[in-house]
Design an enzyme around this catalytic site. Structure first.
Site, PDB file in Angstrom:
ATOM      1  N   GLU A  14       0.831  -1.210   0.000  1.00  0.00           N
ATOM      2  CA  GLU A  14       0.000   0.000   0.000  1.00  0.00           C
ATOM      3  C   GLU A  14       0.858   1.248   0.000  1.00  0.00           C
ATOM      4  OE1 GLU A  14      -0.349   2.068   2.949  1.00  0.00           O
ATOM      5  OE2 GLU A  14      -0.302   0.735   4.691  1.00  0.00           O
ATOM      6  N   HIS A  30      12.329  -0.890  -8.731  1.00  0.00           N
ATOM      7  CA  HIS A  30      11.769  -1.972  -7.923  1.00  0.00           C
ATOM      8  C   HIS A  30      12.896  -2.727  -7.224  1.00  0.00           C
ATOM      9  CE1 HIS A  30       9.245  -5.103  -6.419  1.00  0.00           C
ATOM     10  NE2 HIS A  30       9.960  -6.027  -7.042  1.00  0.00           N
ATOM     11  N   ARG A  89       1.042  -2.282  12.217  1.00  0.00           N
ATOM     12  CA  ARG A  89       0.346  -3.273  11.389  1.00  0.00           C
ATOM     13  C   ARG A  89      -0.137  -2.671  10.070  1.00  0.00           C
ATOM     14  NH1 ARG A  89      -0.239  -7.890  14.067  1.00  0.00           N
ATOM     15  NH2 ARG A  89      -1.739  -8.695  12.565  1.00  0.00           N
ATOM     16  N   ASP A 147      10.966 -11.996  -3.312  1.00  0.00           N
ATOM     17  CA  ASP A 147      10.388 -10.669  -3.523  1.00  0.00           C
ATOM     18  C   ASP A 147       9.014 -10.627  -2.863  1.00  0.00           C
ATOM     19  OD1 ASP A 147       9.488  -8.231  -4.346  1.00  0.00           O
ATOM     20  OD2 ASP A 147       9.662  -8.612  -6.490  1.00  0.00           O
ATOM     21  N   CYS A 206       7.663  -1.732  -2.248  1.00  0.00           N
ATOM     22  CA  CYS A 206       8.749  -2.698  -2.377  1.00  0.00           C
ATOM     23  C   CYS A 206       9.934  -2.452  -1.460  1.00  0.00           C
ATOM     24  CB  CYS A 206       9.215  -2.800  -3.825  1.00  0.00           C
ATOM     25  SG  CYS A 206      10.054  -1.327  -4.476  1.00  0.00           S
TER      26      CYS A 206
END
Length: 274
Positions: free
Chosen positions: A51, A118, A76, A133, A81
């Site tokens: 997110e 990424h 939490r 990943d 990435c």
């Protein structure tokens, strides 16, 4: 344990390992072995969402271990990435795995040349090389995949690694055939490389993470993706999509479907404009 991460130069990955394992509900083996890597990877991807809410809320994305632990474990929340894979790398190193950070150019089915924004991980176990990943979101790996190539069935999802000259391509099988996810080489990355890419990705005005809400969560047989107001359920048999109505509907979906709990009264300006 008080062993710092040394696999990603410049990153001191001291984390509370017990708290991390509780966050992903992991009760499996803790030795540096293939079974542990696979079970940890699956636990992480199915418990911590992908997110970008902090970007939309105007909050900086911090990559130091204390910030990663506070957000993804203590609060939490989820992340993207760099947050996911740095946290995962820290846990793996604490358990004695040999980990190297890599960088990829995202394709997502296209051939447009993009910057290497990424992050992914190269993990070596007993002479075997794996790509791990946990931070690619709704289209990514559920488990590690062998760097030697070939296809891998991961619950309901199928992936393969192919080579394109000196580049490795991760592909996912979709209804219309194999589709590129990203391309990468084995050049080791420094923590400074991720800091720069993170700043670019989280602040560049045309970045997809700056202009839209993204929340995703993978399960063994279903994936959930929320992009602005569009909620999609993805399964091998096909996708189904519904449009959410109010800002409160989105906040409730983030909480109930993705486990993303925002503090009371949090308003996301971007969502109010869509």
């Amino acid at each position: 344990m008080d062993i710092p991460v040394t696999g990603i130069s410049g990153f001191n990955g001291e984390i509370d390992l017990d708290a991390y394992l509780a966050r992903i509900d992991y009760r499996g083996p803790l030795k540096a072995a293939r079974e542990t890597l696979f079970e940890l990877h699956r636990a992480h991807t199915t418990h911590i969402p992908f997110e970008n809410l902090d970007i939309l809320l105007g909050r900086p994305i911090r990559l130091d271990p204390a910030s990663l632990q506070a957000k993804l474990v203590g609060a939490r929340r989820g992340g993207y990435c760099f947050e996911h894979n740095l946290l995962f790398a820290a846990a793996l190193q604490r358990l004695g795995f040999q980990v190297t950070g890599l960088a990829a150019r995202v394709r997502l089915g296209g051939q447009t040349l993009r910057a290497r924004t990424h992050m992914l991980l190269h993990v070596t176990i007993g002479g075997e090389d794996w790509i791990a990943d946990v931070g690619f979101g709704g289209a990514g790996l559920l488990e590690p995949i062998s760097l030697s190539g070939g296809e891998a069935q991961q619950a309901a999802w199928r992936f393969r690694l192919v080579e394109e000259r000196s580049t490795h391509i991760l592909q996912a099988l979709r209804a219309d055939g194999w589709s590129d996810l990203y391309a990468f080489t084995l050049e080791a990355q420094y923590f400074a490389d991720y800091v720069m890419a993170n700043h670019y990705t989280s602040t560049w005005p045309e970045s997809p993470f700056v202009n839209r809400l993204v929340a995703q969560l993978t399960r063994p047989h279903v994936r959930w993706s929320l992009v602005d107001r569009e909620l999609t359920q993805m399964q091998p048999s096909g996708d189904s999509t519904m449009l959410l109505g109010s800002h409160n509907d989105i906040i409730e979906t983030l909480r109930g479907r993705f486990g993303i709990e925002l503090s009371n009264g949090t308003m996301v300006p971007h969502l109010q404009r869509t």
